[in-house]
Write a protein that holds these residues in place. Structure first.
Motif, PDB file in Angstrom:
ATOM      1  N   THR A   1     -18.070  66.161  31.416  1.00  0.00           N
ATOM      2  CA  THR A   1     -16.978  65.301  31.844  1.00  0.00           C
ATOM      3  C   THR A   1     -16.730  65.565  33.323  1.00  0.00           C
ATOM      4  OG1 THR A   1     -15.987  65.492  29.654  1.00  0.00           O
ATOM      5  CG2 THR A   1     -14.596  64.612  31.410  1.00  0.00           C
ATOM      6  N   ILE A   2     -16.864  64.530  34.149  1.00  0.00           N
ATOM      7  CA  ILE A   2     -16.765  64.734  35.600  1.00  0.00           C
ATOM      8  C   ILE A   2     -15.764  63.770  36.246  1.00  0.00           C
ATOM      9  CG2 ILE A   2     -18.992  65.860  35.941  1.00  0.00           C
ATOM     10  CD1 ILE A   2     -20.152  63.160  36.783  1.00  0.00           C
ATOM     11  N   ASN A   3     -14.700  63.477  35.511  1.00  0.00           N
ATOM     12  CA  ASN A   3     -13.600  62.744  36.148  1.00  0.00           C
ATOM     13  C   ASN A   3     -12.800  63.697  37.023  1.00  0.00           C
ATOM     14  OD1 ASN A   3     -13.702  61.181  33.149  1.00  0.00           O
ATOM     15  ND2 ASN A   3     -13.761  59.925  34.985  1.00  0.00           N
ATOM     16  N   LEU A   4     -12.257  63.180  38.101  1.00  0.00           N
ATOM     17  CA  LEU A   4     -11.593  64.016  39.090  1.00  0.00           C
ATOM     18  C   LEU A   4     -10.179  64.397  38.647  1.00  0.00           C
ATOM     19  CD1 LEU A   4     -12.682  64.972  41.832  1.00  0.00           C
ATOM     20  CD2 LEU A   4     -11.277  63.225  42.902  1.00  0.00           C
ATOM     21  N   LEU A   5      -9.816  65.648  38.886  1.00  0.00           N
ATOM     22  CA  LEU A   5      -8.445  66.086  38.664  1.00  0.00           C
ATOM     23  C   LEU A   5      -7.593  65.607  39.833  1.00  0.00           C
ATOM     24  CD1 LEU A   5      -6.353  67.746  37.065  1.00  0.00           C
ATOM     25  CD2 LEU A   5      -6.976  69.697  38.502  1.00  0.00           C
ATOM     26  N   ARG A   6      -6.928  64.479  39.642  1.00  0.00           N
ATOM     27  CA  ARG A   6      -6.079  63.908  40.688  1.00  0.00           C
ATOM     28  C   ARG A   6      -4.697  64.550  40.678  1.00  0.00           C
ATOM     29  NH1 ARG A   6      -2.217  60.011  40.281  1.00  0.00           N
ATOM     30  NH2 ARG A   6      -1.675  58.912  42.221  1.00  0.00           N
TER      31      ARG A   6
ATOM     32  N   VAL B   1     -12.726  69.096  32.797  1.00  0.00           N
ATOM     33  CA  VAL B   1     -13.426  68.867  34.052  1.00  0.00           C
ATOM     34  C   VAL B   1     -13.414  70.146  34.879  1.00  0.00           C
ATOM     35  CG1 VAL B   1     -12.783  66.435  33.963  1.00  0.00           C
ATOM     36  CG2 VAL B   1     -11.416  68.011  35.343  1.00  0.00           C
ATOM     37  N   TYR B   2     -13.995  70.079  36.070  1.00  0.00           N
ATOM     38  CA  TYR B   2     -14.219  71.295  36.838  1.00  0.00           C
ATOM     39  C   TYR B   2     -13.269  71.501  38.012  1.00  0.00           C
ATOM     40  CZ  TYR B   2     -18.811  71.339  34.490  1.00  0.00           C
ATOM     41  OH  TYR B   2     -19.831  71.365  33.567  1.00  0.00           O
ATOM     42  N   SER B   3     -12.716  70.433  38.580  1.00  0.00           N
ATOM     43  CA  SER B   3     -12.042  70.630  39.855  1.00  0.00           C
ATOM     44  C   SER B   3     -11.298  69.386  40.307  1.00  0.00           C
ATOM     45  CB  SER B   3     -13.077  70.997  40.923  1.00  0.00           C
ATOM     46  OG  SER B   3     -12.497  71.181  42.190  1.00  0.00           O
ATOM     47  N   GLU B   4     -10.464  69.577  41.331  1.00  0.00           N
ATOM     48  CA  GLU B   4      -9.867  68.463  42.062  1.00  0.00           C
ATOM     49  C   GLU B   4     -10.799  67.967  43.164  1.00  0.00           C
ATOM     50  OE1 GLU B   4      -7.383  70.537  45.709  1.00  0.00           O
ATOM     51  OE2 GLU B   4      -6.355  70.323  43.807  1.00  0.00           O
ATOM     52  N   ASP B   5     -11.870  68.714  43.432  1.00  0.00           N
ATOM     53  CA  ASP B   5     -12.732  68.430  44.580  1.00  0.00           C
ATOM     54  C   ASP B   5     -14.036  67.771  44.143  1.00  0.00           C
ATOM     55  OD1 ASP B   5     -13.449  68.983  47.525  1.00  0.00           O
ATOM     56  OD2 ASP B   5     -15.154  69.794  46.416  1.00  0.00           O
ATOM     57  N   PRO B   6     -14.404  66.629  44.740  1.00  0.00           N
ATOM     58  CA  PRO B   6     -15.629  65.935  44.333  1.00  0.00           C
ATOM     59  C   PRO B   6     -16.897  66.758  44.534  1.00  0.00           C
ATOM     60  CG  PRO B   6     -14.238  64.484  45.655  1.00  0.00           C
ATOM     61  CD  PRO B   6     -13.638  65.857  45.742  1.00  0.00           C
TER      62      PRO B   6
ATOM     63  N   ARG C   1     -15.408  55.167  46.950  1.00  0.00           N
ATOM     64  CA  ARG C   1     -16.733  55.691  47.311  1.00  0.00           C
ATOM     65  C   ARG C   1     -16.711  57.156  47.729  1.00  0.00           C
ATOM     66  NH1 ARG C   1     -21.035  51.990  46.962  1.00  0.00           N
ATOM     67  NH2 ARG C   1     -20.184  49.884  46.841  1.00  0.00           N
ATOM     68  N   GLU C   2     -15.677  57.563  48.450  1.00  0.00           N
ATOM     69  CA  GLU C   2     -15.670  58.910  49.020  1.00  0.00           C
ATOM     70  C   GLU C   2     -15.010  59.943  48.115  1.00  0.00           C
ATOM     71  OE1 GLU C   2     -14.371  59.233  53.099  1.00  0.00           O
ATOM     72  OE2 GLU C   2     -14.966  57.167  53.530  1.00  0.00           O
ATOM     73  N   VAL C   3     -14.128  59.496  47.211  1.00  0.00           N
ATOM     74  CA  VAL C   3     -13.347  60.450  46.431  1.00  0.00           C
ATOM     75  C   VAL C   3     -13.704  60.422  44.946  1.00  0.00           C
ATOM     76  CG1 VAL C   3     -11.008  61.203  45.813  1.00  0.00           C
ATOM     77  CG2 VAL C   3     -11.446  60.223  48.081  1.00  0.00           C
TER      78      VAL C   3
ATOM     79  N   LEU D   1      -9.387  79.523  42.486  1.00  0.00           N
ATOM     80  CA  LEU D   1      -8.785  78.281  42.004  1.00  0.00           C
ATOM     81  C   LEU D   1      -9.671  77.072  42.314  1.00  0.00           C
ATOM     82  CD1 LEU D   1      -5.028  78.703  42.991  1.00  0.00           C
ATOM     83  CD2 LEU D   1      -5.992  78.781  40.676  1.00  0.00           C
ATOM     84  N   PRO D   2      -9.945  76.235  41.326  1.00  0.00           N
ATOM     85  CA  PRO D   2     -10.681  74.993  41.572  1.00  0.00           C
ATOM     86  C   PRO D   2      -9.756  73.829  41.915  1.00  0.00           C
ATOM     87  CG  PRO D   2     -10.490  75.327  39.226  1.00  0.00           C
ATOM     88  CD  PRO D   2      -9.763  76.478  39.874  1.00  0.00           C
ATOM     89  N   PHE D   3      -8.502  74.145  42.114  1.00  0.00           N
ATOM     90  CA  PHE D   3      -7.486  73.170  42.509  1.00  0.00           C
ATOM     91  C   PHE D   3      -6.418  73.896  43.314  1.00  0.00           C
ATOM     92  CE2 PHE D   3      -6.753  74.363  37.980  1.00  0.00           C
ATOM     93  CZ  PHE D   3      -5.687  75.229  38.187  1.00  0.00           C
ATOM     94  N   SER D   4      -5.529  73.130  43.925  1.00  0.00           N
ATOM     95  CA  SER D   4      -4.397  73.691  44.656  1.00  0.00           C
ATOM     96  C   SER D   4      -3.183  73.761  43.731  1.00  0.00           C
ATOM     97  CB  SER D   4      -4.032  72.802  45.853  1.00  0.00           C
ATOM     98  OG  SER D   4      -5.173  72.458  46.598  1.00  0.00           O
ATOM     99  N   ILE D   5      -2.318  74.730  43.968  1.00  0.00           N
ATOM    100  CA  ILE D   5      -1.059  74.816  43.236  1.00  0.00           C
ATOM    101  C   ILE D   5       0.077  74.598  44.227  1.00  0.00           C
ATOM    102  CG2 ILE D   5       0.450  76.231  41.800  1.00  0.00           C
ATOM    103  CD1 ILE D   5      -1.970  77.742  40.844  1.00  0.00           C
TER     104      ILE D   5
END
Length: 759
Positions: free
Chosen positions: A171-176, A186-191, A239-241, A590-594
């Motif tokens: 599953t590779i939808n972005l953590l928005r 998923v893995y991260s907020e970062d593409p 396209r970019e995100v 962290l694979p995301f920001s808090i």
């Protein structure tokens, strides 16, 4: 009157017979054979031969036979799938395709983000428990691509041993936004981080000839409204995100399949969206695999889906009805050649993997081996993120760390919290697993302390006064807080109810299992527990179990130590103990920001028919708006200290076809060996268009002994510095001076800075 009664009797009899038939099929569930009889086919050793074989088989099919390739199974088989789950708690494979006359077997689908979803049974009827790994977000926190390859190597083997050759993972939808219910999958907020992990997963699965179905294409980052929400997005943001990670698994991983999402994109359901499924996916990216729909509620219009390029409707025949398709051909809306193309894509892919040489055999004995179980413990250890580690007195931090706990004897250890002794692996929807056992946090800590001769007391925190008294007297205190599948996960509410809730902008019925979180705060009882106990004992750590970021603002300053343990898999309790007592040095990041406060994140609501996804979220938003996070993207503490020096740009001038080459020296200045993650970001200060302050573009994880230094090589291809120009409909690389940031996290104070130029 008698005639009517007689007719009703016939109808009731038919219903009973059908029900008995379905119940028997549920009870007597059998795997279908999925292996090709290779003696029936000539050797296929080139793409040309593969194409010719697929075309020849399609030509031999009647129109009815072609249509049979466009959907999973009839509704009765879907009832068998649901019935097995409801009655026997047994996840079965779901089959699609196949043509006995032409010697084409069906292919078998199972989900598998943290392990094989389908339960295979031995001939004796005993269930085979599979290896259950930490959730994907935890593995993203490991920042270890090699580890992810090993994990999916195991999952791929266990898929094949379970009779599965088509899987809905990664599953590779972005953590928005961290409230998203399926963040854990998923893995991260970062593409970039997402794409690297997704690529590792696809390659490892397909090495074992398991067709990977990356999901959900695309912009599926809300759970509760997923059946109805229309996502608006501008072209650059798309396209970019939201698409780069999908593009990576398509072009670099040659992924076999994609699953379309439930939601609308720019007013059109994804399963009907020709711009996504054909214009971008096939015409621009060169995708040669097949697209299947998301399950049950993922299709709406058979003719529109054929026109868009949806190859397979899953898991059963709903809109791809024979009469609908034939009438569409008669009316000129579609042609039989359109059907041929859809069948060709699927069959070619099935032949590619089905006729390939397997690298090994796949007996039952390779499921949940000792080595695989050891790997899930290692994965949990490498994933855990130490956020805070200092004594707190009167609101002021002291320098002496809390962790690792001393390995003394004759001590009392308190493990407190409603989740402390719960088998809690996360979502129980499509990513559920059936494993041989689960080690809870309490069990892992108890078993570890047996070796030390310590007394471990479990308290489920039902009474704060009792919990506080225990914490005051204990030598070490571990508070376990967080979530379960009830608070977050796949949302299983019926589509009609979801539609009603979205229209009203709020939940319309009682809380059901899973879904998006409606607040980022912990449950009130968890927060009350932390606040009551935090100042009772200097040797206290708060262990968070969950799949994404939380709001720590009300208790962060009071807690001496904070550890994110995630949903950590079947060996999670043992891994936790090894981290707490220093047998393993924490290395997760962290694979995301808090954020410091929930309002710092982009707008999010679980219940909506319409939402706009903007260009900025996560660390790119915080950088752009100059918002200081509570904990930055890429952050994680260690029991050691790492120093960065000698950042050197090996290629200070590049052309648009070159590769940036960077080196940096990392030194372990601490007293214990450990692993560090070095991160490289590119900066765009001189851009003539709106761009992020910086973007992750490379990283590496490696081991360093005490006092050891290592020169790390990092690279970025110039093409990965491009922005998408919507007017030119093209990617463009700016000729300018770029910044290079290298360090231990995305925070400014953790980064060395240099520059290079594209000429």
């Amino acid at each position: 009157m008698k005639k009517s009664i007689k007719i009703i009797g016939y109808i009731l009899f038919a219903i009973v017979v059908f029900a008995v038939f379905i119940l028997y099929r549920i009870y007597d569930y059998q795997l279908e054979p999925i292996a090709f009889d290779k003696t029936k086919f000539a050797a296929v050793d080139s793409d040309e031969k593969l194409d010719n074989l697929a075309r020849d088989l399609v030509k031999q099919m009647s129109l009815d036979e072609k249509i049979e390739q466009l959907y999973g199974r009839p509704m009765s088989d879907a009832l068998i799938f649901v019935g097995n789950s409801a009655i026997f708690d047994r996840a079965t494979a779901m089959f699609a395709g196949g043509n006995e006359r032409l010697n084409i077997p069906a292919y078998a689908f199972s989900d598998g983000p943290r392990g094989v979803r389908a339960n295979k049974e031995r001939s004796s009827g005993d269930k085979l428990g599979v290896t259950s790994f930490p959730v994907s977000m935890a593995r993203g926190a490991s920042w270890d691509i090699g580890l992810e390859s090993q994990i999916y190597d195991v999952i791929g083997k266990e898929m094949r041993a379970s009779g599965i050759n088509y899987t809905g993972t990664p599953t590779i939808n972005l953590l928005r936004h961290p409230a998203w219910g399926r963040a854990q999958e998923v893995y991260s907020e970062d593409p970039w981080l997402m794409g690297e992990f997704g690529l590792a997963a696809v390659n490892a699965l397909q090495h074992h000839n398991v067709m990977s179905c990356a999901k959900h294409f695309a912009l599926n980052s809300i759970e509760n409204s997923r059946f109805v929400v229309d996502v608006d997005v501008d072209e650059r943001t798309l396209r970019e995100v939201y698409l780069p990670h999908f593009k990576k698994v398509v072009q670099e991983g040659q992924v076999a399949s994609l699953m379309s999402s439930y939601n609308k994109v720019l007013g059109e359901y994804a399963s009907n969206n020709r711009y996504l499924l054909t214009d971008i996916l096939r015409d621009e990216w060169g995708f040669k695999g097949f697209v299947s729909s998301d399950w049950f509620f993922g299709t709406y219009d058979g003719i529109a889906s054929i026109q868009a390029g949806l190859n397979v409707e899953m898991p059963y025949q709903k809109v791809y009805q024979v009469d609908t398709i034939k009438q569409g051909i008669v009316d000129g809306e579609i042609t039989e050649a359109d059907i041929d193309k859809l069948v060709f894509d699927t069959l070619r892919t099935q032949l590619k993997f089905g006729l390939a040489q397997d690298p090994m055999a796949y007996p039952d004995s390779i499921i949940a081996t000792a080595d695989s179980i050891e790997l899930t413990r290692i994965a949990a250890e490498k994933s855990m993120v130490l956020l805070k580690n200092s004594k707190v007195k009167n609101g002021h931090s002291k320098n002496r760390p809390v962790l690792p706990f001393a390995k003394d004897s004759n001590k009392t250890v308190a493990v407190i919290g409603r989740l402390a002794d719960m088998e809690n692996l996360g979502d129980t929807g499509s990513s559920k697993t059936t494993e041989p056992y689960v080690v809870t946090p309490f069990e892992g800590i108890r078993d570890y302390n047996k070796k030390l001769g310590n007394k471990v007391i479990l308290d489920n925190a039902s009474d704060l006064i009792t919990s506080k008294a225990l914490a005051e007297k204990a030598d070490q205190v571990i508070i376990v807080v967080g979530y379960t599948h009830v608070e977050e996960g796949e949302f299983l509410l019926a589509s009609e109810e979801a539609n009603k809730a979205a229209k009203q902008g709020k939940r319309t019925g009682p809380k059901t299992n899973g879904g998006d979180r409606e607040t980022l705060k912990l449950n009130p009882e968890d927060e009350a527990l932390i606040k009551a106990l935090a100042k009772t004992n200097d040797n206290l750590v708060v262990v968070y179990v969950g799949g994404s970021a939380i709001d720590l603002s009300s208790w962060d300053s009071e807690a001496p130590a904070i550890l994110f343990s995630w949903y950590s898999g079947m060996e999670g309790g043992n891994a936790l103990a090894n981290i707490l007592y220093g047998d393993v040095n924490p290395s997760g990041k962290l694979p995301f920001s808090i954020a410091k406060q929930e309002s710092d994140y982009p707008y999010f609501t679980p219940y909506t028919e319409q939402i706009t996804y903007g260009y900025y979220h996560g660390y790119t938003l915080f950088d752009k708006e100059n918002i200081e996070p509570a904990y930055p993207f890429g952050f994680g503490l260690s029991y050691s200290n790492y120093g960065y020096s000698n950042l050197t740009i090996q290629t200070p001038e590049l052309t648009s076809s070159d590769t940036l080459k960077v080196t940096v020296t990392v030194t372990n200045n601490g007293k214990v060996a450990g692993e560090e993650v070095v991160q490289l970001y590119l900066g765009f200060d001189n851009s003539t268009v709106d761009r992020p302050v910086k973007l992750l573009r490379d990283f590496d994880k490696f081991h360093l002994n005490v006092g050891e230094s290592k020169t790390v090589n990092l690279t970025v291809d110039a093409k990965d510095m491009a922005w998408y120009n919507p007017e030119a409909k093209a990617w463009e690389i700016e000729k300018m001076i770029y910044q290079v940031y290298v360090g231990a996290s995305s925070a400014k104070q953790d980064l060395l800075i240099s520059e290079f130029t594209i000429i």
